[in-house]
Design a protein around this motif. Structure first.
Motif, PDB file in Angstrom:
ATOM      1  N   ASP A 268      29.980  31.434  35.127  1.00  8.26           N
ATOM      2  CA  ASP A 268      30.522  32.756  34.794  1.00  8.26           C
ATOM      3  C   ASP A 268      31.986  32.863  35.211  1.00  8.26           C
TER       4      ASP A 268
ATOM      5  N   ASN B 139      30.983  27.717  39.220  1.00 12.37           N
ATOM      6  CA  ASN B 139      30.161  28.802  38.688  1.00 12.37           C
ATOM      7  C   ASN B 139      30.495  29.015  37.206  1.00 12.37           C
TER       8      ASN B 139
ATOM      9  N   PHE C  95      31.658  28.082  43.986  1.00 10.43           N
ATOM     10  CA  PHE C  95      32.515  29.091  43.362  1.00 10.43           C
ATOM     11  C   PHE C  95      33.252  28.475  42.166  1.00 10.43           C
TER      12      PHE C  95
ATOM     13  N   ASP D 138      33.299  35.636  48.037  1.00 10.60           N
ATOM     14  CA  ASP D 138      31.833  35.550  48.000  1.00 10.60           C
ATOM     15  C   ASP D 138      31.263  35.898  46.633  1.00 10.60           C
ATOM     16  N   ASP D 139      32.112  36.395  45.739  1.00  9.38           N
ATOM     17  CA  ASP D 139      31.614  36.893  44.452  1.00  9.38           C
ATOM     18  C   ASP D 139      32.467  36.370  43.298  1.00  9.38           C
ATOM     19  N   PRO D 140      32.026  35.308  42.616  1.00  7.62           N
ATOM     20  CA  PRO D 140      32.798  34.777  41.483  1.00  7.62           C
ATOM     21  C   PRO D 140      32.952  35.758  40.331  1.00  7.62           C
ATOM     22  N   LEU D 141      32.146  36.829  40.330  1.00  9.73           N
ATOM     23  CA  LEU D 141      32.222  37.819  39.253  1.00  9.73           C
ATOM     24  C   LEU D 141      33.062  39.029  39.632  1.00  9.73           C
ATOM     25  N   GLN D 142      33.670  39.019  40.814  1.00 15.86           N
ATOM     26  CA  GLN D 142      34.506  40.130  41.239  1.00 15.86           C
ATOM     27  C   GLN D 142      35.638  40.338  40.233  1.00 15.86           C
TER      28      GLN D 142
ATOM     29  N   TRP E 284      39.211  38.442  39.929  1.00 12.67           N
ATOM     30  CA  TRP E 284      39.468  37.107  39.379  1.00 12.67           C
ATOM     31  C   TRP E 284      39.953  37.154  37.929  1.00 12.67           C
TER      32      TRP E 284
ATOM     33  N   THR F 267      36.074  38.865  51.382  1.00 11.95           N
ATOM     34  CA  THR F 267      35.069  39.541  50.548  1.00 11.95           C
ATOM     35  C   THR F 267      34.993  38.976  49.130  1.00 11.95           C
ATOM     36  N   PHE F 268      36.135  38.922  48.441  1.00 19.48           N
ATOM     37  CA  PHE F 268      36.135  38.541  47.017  1.00 19.48           C
ATOM     38  C   PHE F 268      35.649  37.109  46.800  1.00 19.48           C
TER      39      PHE F 268
END
Length: 403
Positions: free
Chosen positions: A126, A124, A121, A70-74, A77, A67-68
């Motif tokens: 951000d 990215n 990722f 998939d989201d560099p803004l989770q 991190w 899951t995490f």
């Protein structure tokens, strides 16, 4: 005369050359230094540490890969970035997780496969801005993310119980040995922990296990477990006097430490503890070894939480453990070390000395509170709306970013 000198020079040069060839053929050693042969090339693996690692920052959570990633803004991190920031440059990160699609059978990843960070990722902007120290570890091959063989350890696919992993000898043996490094020291990290101050490995290596402090009443609980494991819940042995409401021979005047959510551990000592008192259900040791042990947790009892298991064994085996105030310097759950200072009568001068011994500066704040190295149960603290969260956000920038 000029031609004679020219001929003589040519003859001298030829004679010298022949002499050098002759000397080389008869293998006469000279005093001239011989350069060392080039070192063999080290095979390079993407995202696998080639340099040695002083210690491993360990995350064991099935959600990271499924899951995490998939989201560099989770928010996970920046949390992991806080550990990359405050540990030394030779630390490595090991993430035991599941690849996306493992639970529904659509994943092509095999057990123990490395899960790669996609270029999208890593690049990215951000992510690089929010987790710069973690980003640096990733691009320098100091982060490994592994599709853990969850069936080997008897785990449910989407919900892992550390009991089934961290109380096993084969886990601590198999998962930390690699072609290029073996890390004895492990810093266990959960997704609700952060690191706020410098963690100097050299100051903590003397301990077998470091975790947050538990209430004094846990001494009696741990002592009873120690007794029961030595008798298979039968007659109590005589080598400890009976516990009372006010004293315990198990940890007199020390309290008990070992909260595992944010902890620093020696793999060597954990393996020794398991072999001394294995869980019949989880240890992965041969059945005969469990039956012959003078201390064991028999089926059907699975045992306590893994951190309580280790805390009881390491106290009983008298491994080197921190004092309550030293543990409070390492991490806290819902209170600052000020509470521990009062509970164990630690003077202000002793506080200053303890902090300096661990490479930390003493704060002369108005209320005398000191910031621990790490904080566990951030979500609980935030939801509690106590003044502790105000103190933490003032002294730990990563928590401010998580609000």
């Amino acid at each position: 005369m000029g031609k004679f000198r020219q001929a003589l020079a040519i003859l001298t040069t030829c004679t010298l050359a022949l002499f050098i060839v002759f000397m080389a053929r008869i293998n006469i050693k000279t005093s001239m230094p011989v350069p060392n042969p080039p070192l063999p090339a080290i095979k390079k693996y993407t995202n696998i540490p080639v340099p040695y690692c002083t210690h491993t920052i360990l995350v064991a959570d099935p959600r990271v890969g499924s899951t995490f990633l998939d989201d560099p803004l989770q928010k996970f991190w920046p949390i992991l970035n806080s550990f990359a920031e405050h540990t030394d440059s030779h630390s490595c990160i090991l993430i035991h997780t599941l690849a996306s699609g493992v639970c529904d059978g659509t994943s092509k990843s095999l057990p123990n496969d490395e899960i790669r960070f996609p270029p999208s990722f890593i690049n990215n902007p951000d992510f690089k801005s929010n987790a710069p120290h973690l980003h640096q570890l990733i691009i320098t091959s100091r982060v490994r993310m592994i599709n853990l063989d969850y069936e080997k350890y008897g785990l449910r696919c989407a919900n892992w119980n550390p009991l089934r992993v961290w109380m096993r000898v084969d886990y601590w043996n198999d998962e930390f040995v690699h072609e290029h490094y073996t890390a004895n020291w492990v810093l266990t990290v959960q997704t609700d922990t952060v690191m706020c101050r410098k963690f100097d490995l050299s100051k903590w290596q003397k301990f077998a296990f470091v975790g947050g402090i538990w209430p004094k009443r846990h001494c009696h609980l741990m002592e009873n477990m120690w007794r029961n494991w030595h008798t298979n819940f039968g007659e109590v042995p005589a080598f400890f006097p009976p516990a009372t409401a006010t004293s315990s021979a198990f940890c007199p005047e020390r309290g008990l430490v070992g909260n595992g959510g944010l902890s620093f551990r020696s793999r060597e000592h954990m393996i020794r503890a398991i072999k001394y008192c294995p869980s019949e259900k989880f240890s992965s040791l041969p059945q005969q070894a469990v039956l012959e042990s003078s201390c064991a947790i028999r089926k059907p009892r699975g045992g306590p939480n893994e951190d309580m298991y280790y805390a009881a064994l390491m106290a009983g085996l008298k491994f080197n453990m921190p004092t309550p105030f030293e543990a409070a310097i390492f991490s806290s759950d819902t209170e600052t070390m000020k509470v521990t200072q009062a509970a164990f009568n630690v003077s202000e001068e002793e506080v200053k000395i303890h902090l300096e011994n661990f490479g930390l500066e003493y704060s002369s704040s108005d209320d005398g509170r000191q910031m621990p190295i790490g904080v566990h149960k951030i979500k609980t603290i935030i939801e509690g709306k106590s003044d502790y969260i105000d103190f933490i956000t003032t002294n730990c920038e990563v928590v401010t970013n998580l609000l």
